[in-house]
Design a protein around this motif. Structure first.
Motif, short mmCIF file in Angstrom:
data_model
loop_
_atom_site.label_atom_id
_atom_site.label_comp_id
_atom_site.label_asym_id
_atom_site.label_seq_id
_atom_site.Cartn_x
_atom_site.Cartn_y
_atom_site.Cartn_z
N HIS A 86 11.99 -20.39 11.35
CA HIS A 86 12.71 -20.48 10.06
C HIS A 86 13.08 -19.12 9.50
N ARG A 87 12.55 -18.05 10.10
CA ARG A 87 12.77 -16.73 9.52
C ARG A 87 14.07 -16.11 10.02
N SER A 88 15.16 -16.58 9.45
CA SER A 88 16.45 -16.03 9.90
C SER A 88 16.59 -14.58 9.45
N ASP A 89 15.64 -14.08 8.66
CA ASP A 89 15.70 -12.66 8.30
C ASP A 89 15.11 -11.79 9.40
#
Lengths: 658, 842
Positions: A484-487
């Motif tokens: 979920h960590r598209s950063d």
């Protein structure tokens, strides 16, 4: 321009760049994670490890009990550990002209490349990189040679057998590229090919390209590289850091205006902030010591250890660590501590200024002086007589497969008072601990990776604005455990070009210009005429002389008068005739004035047809066509030379000549 | 010295001070002295209404009239003069005295009347100075306490000028003008006859020449009300804003008929303003509505206050709407649908970021549609980091407020809101929220400590709501993760610990789940934090441990878990911490740990049976050697708290004497005060048991009396004060108990005063040797102490004038410095000094 990717490891890269007739290898990283598949090499005979059962497949069909041993529920290879080499088959490595090294962690495969591939080129590296790299190689060789293991396991690597092995051996990639460690002789030979460079020093390669190392802020002497010709610029960003640690800060501005930026060596643990991890390290260490336990820190003998020691130096008093000694055990411990103090010019400003004071740049010197930090080449000898507990031990190898750390694992693993703190991010700590299970000692994972994180790199790229970015494929998607960590990935426009092991990338830019020098006497003879304000052109007749990738226009040599000869007349090679070049035309033929002119010359019946490229004029009475196009004018006129000539002259009136 | 004499002394100095102020060559010693002078004069006038200062001090009149007349008066002095005039004219008597002399006119009316005629007058000359305008308004505000003053304002037509000043370019002046206008509107209204009301509505009062007090007030207020109505429809932003501010200021204090007319004048323009959707005006309008909601207007349906409130939620940017909604949720009385709508809007950012539907508003309802009208803009703003953080902080702090009020969430939404806050905190830790929200805006909140702090605050408040108990374990697990997270900011950790305490204590029963959480999760995390690199974290962790033990001391399971955790030995190690605050906190925590161990001692023979002994030894060493005050103070507080328990540690008795001696000889006055508090506890405990004689002997053994006398002689006032209080208490006990026991007068411990340092000091002080001025003059007459003989405690205590000392010590030590006398002397000294300097220059 092509990029050959010989390693799939994002922080231990090995890429080859073909650029303007040069072949440049960028880094020479050695993937050592392969050693996790091997049994540890104990320094002292270990009852436990020597009595492990051999592995036989359940149906008894495959018997590899000599090569594979079952330990703590997993199967390990029982031989001298092997490393995964960069890909050697992708291109002929003897054609590599130079190798550029960015930091001492990324040169560990050097002997494999320089010694057995026919390599005849030069290796460029900074002095601290060379010296500390040498220490790390010597340490590796020492670790291996101290506990020689005659046996070499090869059968399990057979593809047919490997796929029948239990996990994780079954899934190990590229086993064909695994090799045993090199020898000291090979190290020396490889390192003799290194030529030292300083930051911002420009090195010419065959006159074709210029390479320049820039400070990358990651470790002592670590560099990024600029590879540029007159009209193209490629930046190679390897392990870099923007944190204020001991090395010189990163030079970012020189990376601007790159056509291509090859990006590798970002942090391996993007979710762990080094400051927070340092805090974790200190508090776990203090907690263990206060409770009377020992702390084991498996680490490399250079790099983060300097920062750890500095941090502990500051923390020691407030943490009330009492008199617990710190031990640093490595065959190169002494050299590593000493070397760090002498590379003043490679240190951050704060430490550089200490050189002018009567105090060493790093505070570990004071720890050594006050006997709080003691260093030993190995657990044998002096150490065994001075060893006091509780204590903190820094020792290698962080994989826990060889080196003195193996001994401490056997010694302290059974007590829950002790703690092992992993600070190196290169190895999965659970895999590292696998052959020591069950383990009573506490395990703390606080990986300290000061390399750029995704946030920093996005900011950097926004600032330096390369046209294209090339990076390992791991950076183009979030880490598998944190989907979920598209950063935690690179999101760029245009999207970065991703590579993996064995990729060959055509870099997306074409060379369009080449620089050519004109000799003064030739320049003097030119007659420029201005075609647009600020742009003048001239025709040049000259001889192009190309040597060492430098191009020079020289005046055409005057024909040497042939001395009269009485010899038999023979066909002589005539020197090329020097003809004055025909004038060149430029400009556009404007339609209306041209029609007016035609009209003035009695050609009134003109039908104008518009085409995608210009116009076609039908001179109906004359049965003639004039095609006016952007890059040419054609007069189609059969058997009427006078008309053609008239028309030509009319066209020429509108054009400029030079 | 009594207050009257002091004032009389000061008043004698007043003429000199006024002469100084009137002298244009002199400059003031500091900026605040004029304010102080005014404060003092205000006190004098308020305290003694009958004494007319003006009669006593004709110089005041002279001063005022000369200052107001002169065109060259320093603006600061002129401003002071105007305020002074207002002050003196605040009583009807004073007002008429000043009016007789034309001073009120000179000060306050000349500007309004002489507009444009170029006549004399300092006020007019200096009107360009903001300080003068401000002084004029404040002076007028001060004098407007009676009807003659209102008549003055009305007859001189000052309202127009005040209304002008409401739009002054100086914000201070504009604000003062608004205050004055509000004061006028709130001025007690005499009841009007019907005819007068009609006249007021027709604006004919003045024309008809009626000049009764009620008409004066009515005329003035009508002018102001009319002005407000005009201002609200003005195109000039500042003018509208000032009118709104005036409404907000004045509405709560307005009487019945005026309130109605003010509101009637404002309602229409307010509706127009809201209709126009001016974002900048939403909040000031909301303040007006808030003010209106405190009046009877709120219950009048034709006043439409609630409707207007509802309209503020429709207009402007999401942030403003949320701020307005937050203000509505704070209202005491508000209809349920409006409150629901407001809560729904307040919670929108939280709902959006976490993707958890909170369902405050029924789907498809008109309110839900209204709340959703902001959504597109809100979504857009939430995608920008700074906006997102500020909106969420706003939303979360409202959640905290709402949950403190407890009844504001309806039905099951407390659980849902708590769940959403938990989701948000998870996002802060880098975890994926579930259900996954529609966009990735949440990513920007990872590691954002401001949102984490607000979220934790909300969680702390939510713990007091009913219906959250079922989420306890989930909350505790999350808080544990926050505590464990290596990147948590120290301030976040502090809030985490506060929240943990609240949620752990939510359920006081011992259960295996709780014990498991303590032993497996909390204690290991705390142990690590006790060793943290940042002393702030170590300190807050130790404070938390102290609180945790206090709150769980009656739980057997907790005590067992604490003993087995190894925390206590870490606490002992913390006594050597490099930071004084941490050592102090460690002492308090250990103090509680010892108490807990004692408490459970009957049921468990524990491994820490020697803990009290060990801790006591360490505490004595700290009291004797620690270089910082905090740990030494903590030692005494801890020992005092031990003693207050029914079962203090058994070895404590033997150490009391050493603790008291070390404590009273400390350099730090707070340590000494804590020592006296310990002495008090020892006295209370000892005197409540056995015979008086035995008790006094024990106290003598502990050295309590020496401590009290040393304390009494201490140069630090709080120490002497406390000692004095204890000696008075002791004297009372001796008197009461002594009489009832019928013991002979000499049957108390005796002292040979000369053999104690404090005895020597006591004698010397009493005799006034060295002319010690600190020692209260009310002390014992010198020379009648028996020399070389033993003196009984009763005699010593009886001979000291303890009441006198108590009174002397009660005055603050700077009472002389802060007195008006000193203030005036300072002012006069400047005059003196400047003369000297003039001489020096030559």
């Amino acid at each position: 321009m092509k990029l050959y990717c010989l390693s799939g490891h994002p922080t231990l890269p090995c890429n080859v760049l073909k650029f303007k007739s040069t072949t440049i290898m960028l880094d020479c990283g050695l993937d050592t994670t392969s050693v996790l598949q091997f049994l540890p090499l104990p320094l002292v005979h270990s009852q436990r490890l020597s009595k492990l059962p051999g592995w036989v497949s359940k149906d008894g069909a495959i018997n590899l009990e000599k090569e594979l041993k079952e330990c703590a529920g997993r199967v390990f290879v029982d031989s001298q550990p092997e490393f995964c080499l960069p890909e050697k088959e992708l291109l002929d490595l003897s054609t590599v002209d130079v190798i550029l090294i960015s930091n001492y962690h990324c040169m560990m495969a050097l002997p494999y490349i320089t010694e057995h591939t026919g390599f005849t080129g030069t290796v460029y590296a900074t002095e601290p990189t060379l010296q500390i790299g040498r220490l790390l190689m010597e340490e590796l060789v020492n670790f291996m040679e101290r506990v020689p293991k005659a046996q070499s396991a090869t059968c399990w690597k057979n593809k047919e057998i490997q796929r029948l092995l239990p996990c994780p051996l079954k899934d190990v990639q590229d086993v064909y590229a695994w090799k045993r460690c090199y020898s000291l002789q090979e190290v020396n030979s490889a390192l003799s090919k290194v030529q030292l460079v300083g930051y911002s020093q420009k090195v010419e390669l065959f006159g074709a390209v210029q390479v320049t190392p820039l400070s990358s802020g990651y470790s002592l002497g670590s560099s990024n590289w600029i590879i540029q010709s007159h009209y193209e610029k490629v930046s190679y960003v390897s392990g870099s850091s923007l944190l204020t640690t001991h090395p010189q800060p990163m030079d970012q501005s020189s990376l601007k205006n790159s056509d291509v930026l090859i990006l590798s060596g970002l942090t391996q643990i993007p979710t762990a902030n080094p400051d927070g991890m340092l805090g974790e390290f200190c508090s776990n260490l203090a907690m263990t010591i206060r409770a009377g336990g020992n702390v084991l820190v498996p680490c490399h003998s250079s790099g983060v250890i300097y920062d750890l020691l500095e941090c502990l130096y500051q923390f020691m008093d407030s943490a009330n660590l009492g008199t617990a000694p710190f031990y640093f055990i490595s065959p190169v411990a002494n050299s590593s501590l000493e070397f760090s103090q002498i590379f003043a010019e490679w240190l951050c400003q704060n430490k550089q200024s200490k050189v002018y004071l009567p105090e060493p740049p790093f505070p570990h010197a004071e720890l050594v002086q006050t006997n709080k930090l003691k260093h030993y080449p190995s657990i044998h000898g002096d150490f065994s007589s001075e060893f006091r507990q509780p204590c903190v031990v820094f020792t290698g190898h962080p994989s826990l497969r060889f080196g003195d750390v193996v001994h401490f694992m056997e010694l302290w693993g059974k007590s829950s008072l002790n703690t092992i703190i992993f600070t190196e991010p290169d190895f999965s700590y659970l895999d590292a601990l696998a052959p020591y299970q069950p383990l009573a000692m506490k395990c703390v994972y606080c990986p300290i990776d000061t390399r750029l994180n995704f946030h920093q790199v996005s900011k950097l790229l926004k600032e330096v604005q390369p046209l294209h970015v090339v990076c390992p494929e791991q950076y183009t998607q979030p880490p598998p455990s944190q989907s979920h960590r598209s950063d935690l990935m690179l999101e760029l426009q245009p999207p970065p070009m991703a590579y993996r092991r064995c990729s060959v990338l055509g870099l997306p830019f074409r060379r369009r210009y080449e620089r050519i020098h004109i000799l003064p006497e030739l320049a003097k003879s030119l007659v420029p005429s201005e075609i647009k304000p600020g742009i003048s052109v001239a025709t040049v007749s000259a001889v192009l002389h190309s040597k060492d990738n430098k191009h020079i226009l020289q005046p055409v040599p005057k024909p040497v008068p042939v001395p009269p000869t009485k010899k038999r007349k023979r066909v002589q090679e005539e020197p090329p005739e020097r003809l004055a070049p025909k004038p060149l035309l430029n400009g556009a033929v404007p339609l209306d004035p041209f029609l007016a002119t035609l009209h003035k010359h009695g050609i009134a019946e003109v039908k104008v047809e518009e085409t995608p490229d210009g116009h076609i004029l039908h001179l109906q009475a004359e049965d003639t066509l004039i095609q006016l196009e952007e890059d040419g004018t054609h007069i189609v006129c059969d058997n009427n030379e006078p008309l053609r000539t008239t028309l030509r002259d009319l066209v020429l009136r509108f054009l400029q000549k030079f | 010295m009594d207050q009257g004499t002091m004032d009389a002394d000061c008043i004698a100095l007043l003429p000199g001070v006024l002469t100084f102020l009137a002298d244009p060559k002199q400059s003031l010693p500091d900026d605040t002295c004029l304010e102080k002078l005014l404060d003092w004069l205000t006190n004098i006038i308020n305290e003694d209404d009958d004494r007319n200062l003006l009669d006593q001090q004709p110089c005041l009149l002279e001063f005022i009239s000369s200052m107001c007349a002169s065109k060259t008066t320093d603006p600061i002095i002129l401003s002071f003069t105007l305020k002074l005039t207002g002050l003196l004219a605040a009583t009807e008597r004073g007002f008429s005295r000043l009016e007789e002399r034309g001073v009120v006119q000179e000060a306050f009316a000349c500007k309004a009347e002489a507009e444009g005629d170029g006549g004399g007058g300092g006020v007019r000359a200096q009107w360009g100075e903001a300080s003068v305008r401000c002084g004029w308004l404040l002076g007028l505000r001060a004098l407007l306490q009676h009807h003659p003053a209102m008549l003055f304002i009305s007859q001189r037509g000052l309202t127009k000028l005040i209304l002008q000043l409401q739009r002054d370019k100086s914000l201070f002046v504009a604000a003062a003008a608004n205050q004055l206008l509000a004061h006028i509107l709130n001025f007690p209204h005499p009841p009007m006859t019907e005819q007068q009301q009609q006249q007021q509505q027709q604006g004919t009062a003045q024309e008809n020449g009626s000049s009764g007090p009620e008409c004066n007030t009515a005329t003035v207020t009508a002018e102001i009300v009319g002005h407000v109505g005009e201002a609200l429809v003005s195109q000039e932003h500042f003018r509208v804003l000032q009118a709104l501010r005036l409404l907000a200021l004045s509405l709560p204090g307005c009487g019945a008929p005026l309130l109605g007319s003010v509101w009637r004048g404002a309602l229409g323009p307010l509706e127009v303003l809201l209709e126009a959707g001016m974002n900048k005006l939403s909040l000031p309008i909301m303040e007006v509505l808030h003010a209106a909601s405190t009046t009877e207007l709120f219950s009048q349906s034709d006043a439409r206050v609630e409707e207007l409130m509802r309209a503020t939620l429709r207009v402007g940017e999401p942030k403003t709407a949320i701020q307005c909604a937050s203000a509505i949720t704070r209202l005491q009385h508000c209809s349920e649908p409006l409150k629901r709508l407001a809560v729904g809007i307040v919670l929108q950012p939280l709902e959006f970021i976490t993707g958890s539907p909170l369902q405050i508003l029924p789907n498809g309802s008109g309110d839900a549609k209204q709340a959703n009208s902001h959504q597109p803009a809100l979504r857009e703003q939430l995608c920008q980091k700074s906006q997102c953080i500020s909106l969420l902080s706003l939303s979360l702090s409202s959640v905290a407020e709402l949950s403190l009020a407890n009844s504001l969430f309806v039905d099951a939404s407390v659980e849902a809101v708590t769940g959403a806050v938990l989701q948000l905190l998870k996002v802060g830790l880098g975890q994926s929220p579930s259900p996954s929200p529609p966009n990735k805006a949440y990513i920007q909140l990872i590691g954002c400590s401001r949102v984490q702090r607000c979220g934790l605050d909300a969680l702390i408040s939510l713990s007091s709501c009913e219906g959250v108990r079922c989420l306890r374990q989930e909350v505790l697990d999350l808080l544990h993760q926050c505590l464990q997270h290596p990147d948590s900011d120290p301030t976040v950790l502090q809030k985490t610990l506060q929240a943990l305490l609240k949620w752990i204590c939510l359920d006081s029963s011992d259960c295996s789940e709780k014990t498991h959480f303590l032993t497996q999760s909390l204690f290991p995390a705390l142990m690590k934090r006790v060793c943290d690199m940042h002393w702030e974290v170590r300190d807050s962790t130790l404070e938390f441990i102290t609180q945790l033990i206090v709150n769980s001391s009656d739980s057997v399971a907790f005590s067992g878990a604490l003993r087995g955790s190894g925390i206590v030995s870490l606490l002992l190690a913390c006594l050597d911490d490099s930071e004084g605050y941490v050592r102090a906190s460690a002492i308090s925590a250990l103090g509680q740990a010892v108490t807990a161990a004692q408490h459970q001692g009957e049921t468990n023979t524990n491994s820490h049976h020697s803990l009290p002994e060990e801790v006591l030894t360490r505490l004595l060493a700290i009291l004797a050697q620690d270089t910082e005050g905090f740990p030494r103070r903590a030692v005494l507080k801890t020992v005092t708290s031990w003693l207050s328990r029914p079962r203090p540690p058994p070895d404590l008795d033997q150490s009391l004497s050493a603790l008291l001696t070390l404590g009273i000889d400390d350099f730090d006055w707070e340590v000494k005060v804590h020592t006296l508090e310990l002495a008090e506890m020892v006295m209370d405990k000892t005197l409540s048991r056995g015979s008086l004689t035995e008790a006094l002997e024990r106290l003598q053994e502990y050295g309590v009396f020496g401590v009290l006398f040393k304390g009494l002689l201490d140069c630090d006032r709080p120490v002497a004060q406390k000692a004095c209080q204890l000696l008075l208490k002791l004297r009372e006990v001796l008197e009461v108990k002594g009489e009832s026991a019928g013991s002979p007068p000499g049957d108390t411990p005796t002292f040979h005063l000369q053999s104690h340092q404090w005895g020597e000091d006591l004698l010397r002080k009493c005799k006034g040797v060295n002319g010690d001025s600190d020692w209260p003059r009310e002390g014992v007459p010198a020379g009648d102490w028996p020399k070389g003989e033993e003196v009984s405690l009763r005699e010593v205590v009886g001979r000291l004038d303890l009441e006198g000392m108590r009174q002397a010590l009660a005055r603050s030590s700077d009472h002389a410095m802060a007195s008006p006398r000193s203030l005036m002397e300072d002012i006069l000294a400047v005059a003196q000094r400047s003369d000297d300097n003039a001489v020096d220059c030559y």
